[in-house]
Every structure is written in C-alpha cells, then in structure tokens.
Scaffold this motif. Structure first.
Motif, PDB file in Angstrom:
ATOM      1  N   UNK A 208      15.877  21.745  41.721  1.00  0.00           N
ATOM      2  CA  UNK A 208      15.968  21.194  40.374  1.00  0.00           C
ATOM      3  C   UNK A 208      16.773  22.119  39.466  1.00  0.00           C
ATOM      4  N   UNK A 209      16.602  23.421  39.639  1.00  0.00           N
ATOM      5  CA  UNK A 209      17.250  24.384  38.747  1.00  0.00           C
ATOM      6  C   UNK A 209      18.568  24.916  39.299  1.00  0.00           C
ATOM      7  N   UNK A 210      19.033  24.373  40.399  1.00  0.00           N
ATOM      8  CA  UNK A 210      20.298  24.833  40.953  1.00  0.00           C
ATOM      9  C   UNK A 210      21.449  24.392  40.055  1.00  0.00           C
ATOM     10  N   UNK A 211      22.441  25.243  39.944  1.00  0.00           N
ATOM     11  CA  UNK A 211      23.630  24.882  39.192  1.00  0.00           C
ATOM     12  C   UNK A 211      24.822  25.602  39.799  1.00  0.00           C
ATOM     13  N   UNK A 212      26.022  25.100  39.474  1.00  0.00           N
ATOM     14  CA  UNK A 212      27.239  25.745  39.924  1.00  0.00           C
ATOM     15  C   UNK A 212      27.310  25.904  41.428  1.00  0.00           C
ATOM     16  N   UNK A 213      27.701  27.092  41.859  1.00  0.00           N
ATOM     17  CA  UNK A 213      27.899  27.366  43.277  1.00  0.00           C
ATOM     18  C   UNK A 213      26.620  27.204  44.088  1.00  0.00           C
ATOM     19  N   UNK A 214      25.462  27.355  43.467  1.00  0.00           N
ATOM     20  CA  UNK A 214      24.191  27.248  44.205  1.00  0.00           C
ATOM     21  C   UNK A 214      23.937  25.829  44.714  1.00  0.00           C
ATOM     22  N   UNK A 215      24.762  24.861  44.254  1.00  0.00           N
ATOM     23  CA  UNK A 215      24.637  23.485  44.743  1.00  0.00           C
ATOM     24  C   UNK A 215      25.430  23.261  46.038  1.00  0.00           C
ATOM     25  N   UNK A 216      26.239  24.227  46.417  1.00  0.00           N
ATOM     26  CA  UNK A 216      27.117  24.049  47.578  1.00  0.00           C
ATOM     27  C   UNK A 216      26.303  23.789  48.836  1.00  0.00           C
ATOM     28  N   UNK A 217      26.734  22.799  49.617  1.00  0.00           N
ATOM     29  CA  UNK A 217      26.072  22.515  50.887  1.00  0.00           C
ATOM     30  C   UNK A 217      26.134  23.755  51.766  1.00  0.00           C
ATOM     31  N   UNK A 218      24.981  24.167  52.261  1.00  0.00           N
ATOM     32  CA  UNK A 218      24.864  25.384  53.050  1.00  0.00           C
ATOM     33  C   UNK A 218      23.830  26.309  52.446  1.00  0.00           C
ATOM     34  N   UNK A 219      23.806  26.406  51.106  1.00  0.00           N
ATOM     35  CA  UNK A 219      22.829  27.271  50.446  1.00  0.00           C
ATOM     36  C   UNK A 219      21.424  26.684  50.459  1.00  0.00           C
ATOM     37  N   UNK A 220      21.208  25.456  49.993  1.00  0.00           N
ATOM     38  CA  UNK A 220      19.844  24.906  50.045  1.00  0.00           C
ATOM     39  C   UNK A 220      19.306  24.827  51.471  1.00  0.00           C
ATOM     40  N   UNK A 221      20.182  24.466  52.407  1.00  0.00           N
ATOM     41  CA  UNK A 221      19.742  24.272  53.787  1.00  0.00           C
ATOM     42  C   UNK A 221      19.314  25.582  54.440  1.00  0.00           C
ATOM     43  N   UNK A 222      19.946  26.693  54.071  1.00  0.00           N
ATOM     44  CA  UNK A 222      19.618  27.981  54.690  1.00  0.00           C
ATOM     45  C   UNK A 222      18.637  28.812  53.860  1.00  0.00           C
ATOM     46  N   UNK A 223      18.172  28.254  52.763  1.00  0.00           N
ATOM     47  CA  UNK A 223      17.241  29.014  51.927  1.00  0.00           C
ATOM     48  C   UNK A 223      15.959  29.348  52.685  1.00  0.00           C
ATOM     49  N   UNK A 224      15.420  28.381  53.431  1.00  0.00           N
ATOM     50  CA  UNK A 224      14.192  28.654  54.196  1.00  0.00           C
ATOM     51  C   UNK A 224      14.430  29.745  55.230  1.00  0.00           C
ATOM     52  N   UNK A 225      15.579  29.663  55.921  1.00  0.00           N
ATOM     53  CA  UNK A 225      15.858  30.653  56.958  1.00  0.00           C
ATOM     54  C   UNK A 225      15.855  32.058  56.373  1.00  0.00           C
TER      55      UNK A 225
END
Length: 327
Positions: A208-225
C-alpha cells in the motif's frame, strides 16, 4: 445609397477566426507497446538509421536511478549514442514522479528537441505517462484509462503512433524466457544489493505504501525471500548450489510470481492501448509475433530474428514515420 458594410458576426468567414485556432503543432513519434515488445530497440533502430531524433523515456520505473536489470533499462551500448531523456535520471528517494510532473517536464524537453530541428520520440510502456503528456487538457484527479471512463482524442501534438504488439501466448512465453535471462545476467545480485542497502525491510513496508522504484516488478516478489534470508556479502560466494530445499523453494516461488506479474502487466498495458485506439487515437499496429517466435525457436530456415524484425517491424515503421514527417 451605398450598401451597408456592417459585418454579421454569424456569417463571418472562418478565416477571420483568431490565429491561435490554427497554431502548428509540433510533430512527435510515439512508440507504444506492452513490456518486452521491443519499443526501445525500434526507437534506436529508427534514430540511428533514418531520422535525426532524441528519445524521451515514458516508462515510469525506468525514470529512476538504479535496478537497471530489474527495470529493463536499455544499456549505454545499446543506445548507440542517441540522446535519451528521463532514463535513470531521478532519485526515487526524492519522491515519485507523477503523470502531471512528467507532462510538464517532457513538454519542455520536446520543445527543446524541436528547436534543434530534431524529432522527439516518446518511448515506453507507461500509458498513464503517455496520456498525461499528449492530451490537450489533463485532469490529474481523473483516471481516463480506467475501464469505466472515456479518453480524450484531442491531442496537443501532431502524433505518429507506432504500436509494437504480439499475440499474447507468444509474448507470454517470451516474457518468461526474458525473466530467466535477467536472472542469468545478474538480477538476483542486483536485488540482493538493493535490499542490503535499503531500509525497506526494517519497517516491513507493505504494497500500500510503495511508491516510485519500490513498485518495480521484482521488489515485492523478493521481499519475503530477503526478509527470511537477509542479503549478505557472502551470499554471492556461496552460490545457490548450497541452499536447502526450503530456501530454494522461496526463491523459485518469487521468480514464478515475477513471471506471472509480468504477464499481467503486459495484458493490462495492451488493454489500455486498445482503449486509446477505440477512443480515437490513430495507432499503427506492428506485429512482432514472428520476431519473438524466431528469438525462441530459431526455426526460420536461415532467417535470424533480426531479419524477421526488420521485415515485419522496422521497415513498415520507417515508411510510416517517413510519410508522417514529410506531410
């Protein structure tokens, strides 16, 4: 008695209308398409071979510095000395670039390019940026690309639209292959470095609070890892061969999610492009399906993918742009 010379305002010929109604619009070329369809390749091919031009990036992830592999920025070598604007120039920590801000900044850049007798190429997959830049009147509080809303066909530039497209099944297969290639060329290590230097995990930032570069595909998906396996400098030395089954499973699930989300992104982008076409934008579709098939199968009986690309995409584009610029 002489006839009256009083002019009836209702019957005044249109030639007496204020000059502003007839202002000449700057000519620009807009290259659109879903992620991975070859927009950057086409823009450089056109700029280096045929038309003196400069490229304005309209991908809202690629405007930021960093994560070059993850965001699929065209490399310096591949740019072939063609000037690129808004490509890896902004610091995402300074805040997110809005469509309204892009409209203002890109307009100034277009004016500068035109003043130097060159053609601006707008290139990227973020249709919200493209729409905000091109329409005569833009309301930042109104999402015209939402399915329930209508788009404007009144544009403030004289536009030549090139839409690089592909059949979805072939594009999906190619995007999966491209994700694998991105990891082979260092995407995991790039993400590892980003998370090692980022404060994001410390505060468990959610989507919800992601903005800018943090929205790039790859970051949300690897956050758990990277939350479960914090990035460490020794990571690159141990290699994936020493991982246990659980760790490898978390990694593979993140890669699977990246592929799925990339496909969904492409599908959504195509949907918005079709909405613009149906709303009156004169989009010239270029079918790159054969090119992607050649890239993946190499079964073109002597024709490599480059020759297919030139025949199916580049040559028709040259004819379209040449005719447009000569009008």
């Amino acid at each position: 008695m002489a006839a009256s010379t009083t002019t009836n305002p209702i019957t005044t010929p249109p030639t007496f209308q204020p000059h502003r109604h007839y202002r000449k619009k700057d000519k620009i070329v807009v290259i659109m398409g879903a992620t991975g369809t070859g927009k950057s390749r086409l823009s450089v091919d056109l700029a280096t071979r045929y038309f003196p031009s400069e490229i304005i990036n309209s991908d809202k992830m690629q405007v930021y510095k960093g994560l070059d592999i993850t965001t699929n920025k065209i490399s310096l070598h591949e740019r072939q000395n063609i000037p690129h604007h808004f490509l890896g120039e902004l610091n995402s920590q300074d805040g997110e670039l809005t469509p309204l801000e892009f409209r203002h900044l890109a307009h100034l850049t277009i004016s500068d390019i035109v003043s130097r007798k060159r053609t601006p190429f707008i290139v990227g997959g973020s249709n919200s940026f493209i729409y905000s830049l091109l329409v005569e009147e833009y309301n930042p509080r109104f999402d015209a690309l939402d399915a329930s809303n209508s788009v404007s066909s009144s544009l403030r530039y004289n536009c030549c639209f090139l839409w690089v497209d592909s059949s979805l099944p072939v594009l999906y297969e190619y995007l999966d292959k491209r994700v694998d290639e991105m990891f082979e060329t260092g995407m995991f290590e790039e993400l590892e470095e980003y998370f090692r230097e980022s404060e994001e995990l410390k505060y468990c930032v959610n989507s919800v609070s992601r903005s800018g570069l943090r929205k790039a595909i790859g970051l949300p998906e690897f956050e758990r890892y990277f939350r479960e396996y914090p990035a460490e400098e020794v990571e690159s030395l141990t290699g994936k061969g020493g991982w246990d089954q659980v760790r490898r499973g978390v990694y593979e699930e993140a890669v699977r999610q990246i592929k799925e989300n990339t496909r969904q992104l492409a599908k959504g982008q195509i949907g918005k492009i079709k909405k613009l076409r149906d709303g009156g934008w004169d989009l010239r579709r270029l079918d790159a399906t054969a090119t992607f098939t050649a890239l993946m199968t190499c079964k073109n009986k002597g024709e490599d993918w480059r020759s297919v690309w030139e025949k199916q995409v580049l040559e028709p584009s040259v004819k379209i742009v040449k005719r447009f610029l000569e009008e």
